[in-house]
Scaffold this motif. Structure first.
Motif, PDB file in Angstrom:
ATOM      1  N   ALA A 165      -0.285   8.316  -5.552  1.00  0.00           N
ATOM      2  CA  ALA A 165      -0.602   7.425  -4.446  1.00  0.00           C
ATOM      3  C   ALA A 165       0.620   7.374  -3.540  1.00  0.00           C
ATOM      4  N   LEU A 180      -7.016  10.757   3.410  1.00  0.00           N
ATOM      5  CA  LEU A 180      -6.269  11.094   2.194  1.00  0.00           C
ATOM      6  C   LEU A 180      -4.809  10.687   2.271  1.00  0.00           C
ATOM      7  N   LYS A 213      -5.878   9.409  -8.320  1.00  0.00           N
ATOM      8  CA  LYS A 213      -5.593  10.420  -7.299  1.00  0.00           C
ATOM      9  C   LYS A 213      -4.505  11.405  -7.693  1.00  0.00           C
ATOM     10  N   VAL A 225      -1.901  14.418  -3.442  1.00  0.00           N
ATOM     11  CA  VAL A 225      -2.885  13.340  -3.441  1.00  0.00           C
ATOM     12  C   VAL A 225      -4.269  13.950  -3.621  1.00  0.00           C
ATOM     13  N   SER A 226      -4.916  13.604  -4.702  1.00  0.00           N
ATOM     14  CA  SER A 226      -6.252  14.138  -5.021  1.00  0.00           C
ATOM     15  C   SER A 226      -6.305  15.648  -4.855  1.00  0.00           C
ATOM     16  N   GLU A 258      -1.006   3.905   0.169  1.00  0.00           N
ATOM     17  CA  GLU A 258      -1.562   2.897  -0.714  1.00  0.00           C
ATOM     18  C   GLU A 258      -0.779   1.593  -0.535  1.00  0.00           C
TER      19      GLU A 258
END
Ligand code: ATP
Ligand code: MG
Length: 671
Positions: free
Chosen positions: A577, A616, A574, A541-542, A620
């Motif tokens: 998710a 983070l 990202k 994630v990111s 989602e």
């Protein structure tokens, strides 16, 4: 995907807190085989400094017809252990005790599933009786022309005859291939054909949650596609009508009645194959791993002795219960071969944990005075979901040691297991291992190693695990990476049946010179291993990598959540998710049924995860479900959820999926 590296995100909080430490309960340690951390560390250091003499010493505790000439012959990826040695596992499990001072000791206690007037059928076999039954059935196999090296498929329920069948095969050197009794005909046919089995051993039916499972009928269906099978032996369990084909199908009891009760154990070569077993299929198509005789004997013997504290002169009356089905490796190593080599009393239960009621396991523990209990996180999460009152109805005073295997255990479930089942007095051994490893590789030695909830703790003797990056360099303590094992160990699988190339590619090619487990892990500053989930399931994630275990454990720590599985869905912004599939506690599921209540709960859970780990990790999307898709051995199949979250449909291999209806329902919950 498989990006195969997993640096930890140091800026995120970990829900797997390393600061919760439970020393071995002093009453346990006082009478344990290994009584202190110093003792563990000294022996461990010795085992690593000179693994070959360590393993040779362990092997000397077993019976060999002829001693080996060389402990290890290692040419990556081919290991030969106890080269030149002659041994028989059936002899070590049965004869050694039946001919010694344990002839009258109970080897097996079996409890049937059906209950009539509050009582279930119970059968017990002493070591002397088991000796007779195993010899007779070995003669049955011989009478059908089955010889050393032939492959025999076994598709049965949990009956004493199943254990007898394994030991009878091992006695004559026939290679057993146990196929879990819940699989469908095509899964049987695939496995039987893969290794060209000459016979199938089965039952008319087996009992599961109050219903009769038609094993013979399913075998009949498979037999239409399995030309290598010449004989089928059918155990009469329920007496249900089945079709018997003249010349091919035989009744178990009729053959046994004609069989001689003497069949000496065949001296087998240490490297003669013992069995083929297919993996659970959690990450893909199952692989038929081959285990051989001598090294597997030593590995299962020694791990059972130390991790489950068996062969302990202070506890001659232990009753040991591993709830795994013999259809899985845990059943092979820790229902049959490990505990019987240790001369233990082994309990086998035929059926489901929630039949006729949710407290069946606790009832069994009290009735048979079970002292060592070994089960899976999926079962523990189910117990929690069903409610504490089922456990609290029972005394459970006989328990002294608890174990778990199969998946990472969420710390919350670990604490519940310790407090509610173990009543604080039983050490918990979280045992990490695989079909491929044959025996436990990472687990606390219960009288010696302090435990931390959610960690499998420290390596077993002779085992050198390491957490590395994809170049094979060790990562810093506390950082995530790939879990590998540097040196060969006796119980490791030797190959994938008929596919040495796939064996090498799958396990010995990702990280040079190492066995690659496929699991991600982190090793903390105290040398404790924290399993993070499958490397292929890791979330990104990111740019931050997160183990599925972290986020799931945060969710499970919420009072309303019973079980959770998280997966990544591609996201333009990202990278990935997080989508969480959540099943609620029974009480909370009943109380949160309106769309408004569920929407509020989703919000609450997202905030909860953000608070527990960091924003983070905030899911989602959250989807509520009664059941998660699991393998028949009870492991969450994230690969299916990932497909579902990504494409809204599933194309991957579902042959090992437990519950198709559950999956169908999940599809419906899609937004
Ligand atoms: P496949 O290899 O076909 O995907 P599988 O890996 O589920 O199936 P098994 O050999 O039954 O088949 O399971 C071994 C795996 O189970 C380990 O690699 C690990 O991911 C998981 N596992 C087992 N015990 C533990 C444990 N105590 N802690 C964490 N993970 C565990
Ligand atoms: Mg695996």
């Amino acid at each position: 995907m498989s990006s195969r590296s997993m640096p930890a995100s140091q800026d995120l909080q970990s829900t797997l807190r390393e600061d919760r430490v439970f020393p071995p309960p002093p009453e346990f340690a006082a009478t344990a085989n290994i009584k202190s951390l110093e003792e563990y560390e000294t022996l461990y250091a010795r085992s690593i400094a000179d693994p070959e003499s360590f393993w040779a010493e362990a092997a000397s505790e077993l019976h060999w017809f002829q001693k080996w000439t060389k402990v290890l012959d290692w040419q990556l990826p081919v290991a030969k252990w106890f080269v030149g040695g002659k041994i028989n596992l059936s002899y070590n499990c049965v004869d050694r005790h039946a001919l010694g001072d344990k002839a009258g000791k109970t080897a097996l206690i079996w409890e049937a599933e059906p209950v009539a007037n509050g009582k279930a059928e119970v059968r017990t076999l002493t070591y002397a009786q088991l000796h007779v039954e195993v010899q007779k059935f070995a003669n049955v196999l011989k009478s059908l022309g089955i010889q050393k090296g032939d492959r025999v498929a076994i598709y049965m329920g949990m009956t004493p005859e199943l254990a007898i069948a394994l030991l009878a095969c091992a006695r004559i050197g026939a290679i057993h291939s146990v196929i879990f009794g819940g699989f469908a005909a095509h899964a049987i046919a695939d496995r039987v054909n893969d290794s060209q089995c000459v016979a199938i051993l089965t039952q008319d039916t087996s009992y599961r949650r109050g219903t009769e499972i038609q094993l013979k009928r399913t075998v009949d269906e498979a037999l239409a596609q399995t030309p290598s099978v010449k004989n089928v032996v059918v155990l009469k369990r329920s007496g249900s009508a089945v079709q018997m084909k003249e010349g091919r199908d035989h009744w178990w009891h009729e053959l046994v009645a004609k069989a001689d009760a003497t069949c000496p154990a065949e001296p087998l070569d240490s490297e003669d194959p013992l069995y083929i077993l297919y993996t659970s299929g959690t990450t893909g198509t199952p692989k038929g791993l081959v285990h051989t005789t001598g090294g597997y004997a030593v590995g299962t013997y020694l791990t059972t002795k130390y991790v489950f504290d068996l062969s302990n002169p202070n506890h001659p009356n232990d009753v040991y219960w591993c709830t795994a089905d013999i259809g899985w490796v845990t059943g092979h190593s820790y229902v049959v071969y490990g505990p019987l080599q240790n001369g233990a009393t082994v309990l086998m239960y035929e059926g489901a944990p929630n039949y006729p009621d949710f407290d069946r396991f606790w009832q069994i523990i009290d009735d048979h005075k079970v002292s060592i209990f070994y089960t899976a996180p999926t079962a523990i999460r189910a117990f929690i979901k069903w409610g504490d009152h089922h456990v609290e109805k029972h005394g459970l005073d006989s328990l002294r040691l608890l174990g778990t295997v199969g998946e990472p255990i969420n710390p919350e479930s670990w604490m519940w297991y310790r407090d509610r089942v173990g009543q604080g007095r039983c050490p918990i051994v979280d045992t990490w291992w695989q079909t491929e490893t044959g025996a436990i590789l990472i687990a606390p030695i219960p009288g010696a190693v302090p435990t931390k909830p959610g960690s499998a703790t420290r390596p077993f003797f002779g085992i050198q695990p390491e957490v590395v990056n994809k170049e094979g360099h060790p990562v810093e303590p506390g950082h995530g990476g790939l879990l590998v094992v540097r040196k060969p160990w006796p119980s490791m699988a030797r190959t994938i049946y008929g596919d040495a190339e796939r064996y090498k590619k799958t396990y010995w090619s990702d990280v040079e010179g190492c066995y690659f487990t496929g699991d991600g892990a982190r090793c903390d500053a105290d040398g404790y291993y924290w399993l993070m989930g499958r490397v292929d399931d890791v979330l990104n994630v990111s740019g931050h990598r997160l183990g599925t275990m972290e986020v799931e454990s945060a969710l499970v720590a919420h009072p309303k959540v019973a079980e959770a599985a998280v997966v990544g869905r591609p996201d333009d912004l990202k990278g990935q998710a997080i989508v969480a599939f959540v099943s609620l506690d029974l009480a909370h599921a009943a109380a949160n049924t309106t769309p408004e209540a569920l929407a509020a709960l989703k919000d609450e859970l997202k905030k909860w995860v953000a608070k527990e780990i960091g924003s983070l990790a905030r899911p989602e999307d959250i989807r509520f479900t009664d059941t998660l898709p699991k393998t028949r051995s009870g492991k969450i199949m994230r690969r299916l959820l990932r497909e579902l979250a990504t494409n809204g449909e599933i194309k991957g291999d579902t042959t090992t999926l437990e519950d198709f209806q559950g999956l169908a329902k999940l599809r419906e919950t899609e937004e």
